[in-house]
Design a protein around this motif. Structure first.
Motif, short mmCIF file in Angstrom:
data_model
loop_
_atom_site.label_atom_id
_atom_site.label_comp_id
_atom_site.label_asym_id
_atom_site.label_seq_id
_atom_site.Cartn_x
_atom_site.Cartn_y
_atom_site.Cartn_z
N LEU A 178 6.24 4.38 8.35
CA LEU A 178 5.94 5.78 8.10
C LEU A 178 5.64 6.01 6.63
O LEU A 178 6.02 5.22 5.78
N GLY A 179 4.97 7.11 6.36
CA GLY A 179 4.69 7.52 4.99
C GLY A 179 5.82 8.39 4.47
O GLY A 179 6.81 8.66 5.17
N SER A 180 5.67 8.87 3.25
CA SER A 180 6.74 9.66 2.65
C SER A 180 6.96 10.97 3.41
O SER A 180 8.09 11.43 3.56
N ALA A 181 5.90 11.60 3.91
CA ALA A 181 6.05 12.84 4.69
C ALA A 181 6.80 12.56 6.00
O ALA A 181 7.63 13.36 6.43
N ASP A 232 0.81 -1.23 0.00
CA ASP A 232 0.00 0.00 0.00
C ASP A 232 0.85 1.27 0.00
O ASP A 232 0.31 2.38 0.14
N GLY A 233 2.16 1.15 -0.15
CA GLY A 233 3.04 2.31 -0.28
C GLY A 233 3.64 2.83 1.00
O GLY A 233 4.38 3.81 0.99
N GLU A 234 3.34 2.19 2.13
CA GLU A 234 3.93 2.61 3.40
C GLU A 234 5.41 2.19 3.43
O GLU A 234 5.76 1.12 2.93
N LEU A 235 6.24 3.03 4.01
CA LEU A 235 7.67 2.72 4.13
C LEU A 235 7.96 2.07 5.47
O LEU A 235 7.33 2.41 6.48
#
Length: 63
Positions: free
Chosen positions: A43-46, A26-29
């Protein structure tokens, strides 16, 4: 849960003390320390951007 593909930082040496990064479907890091791979930071990209800015500025969050 899908098996994550961890990538070692290009700044890490050959020693076991390495930072690893993976992306979830789902794109979470996810970040983890190779010395303790069971503990991860999600965490997310921000959030990653904020973490990198803090590290560059020398903010560790420790007293």
């Amino acid at each position: 849960m899908t098996e994550l593909r961890w990538q070692k930082s290009s700044f890490s040496s050959e020693a076991s003390n390495c930072l690893e990064l993976a992306t979830t479907p789902d794109g979470e890091l996810r970040l983890r320390e190779s010395d303790d791979p069971t503990t991860t930071l999600a965490l997310g990209s921000a959030g990653l951007h904020s973490l990198l800015v803090a590290v560059r500025q020398g903010i560790t969050g420790r007293s």
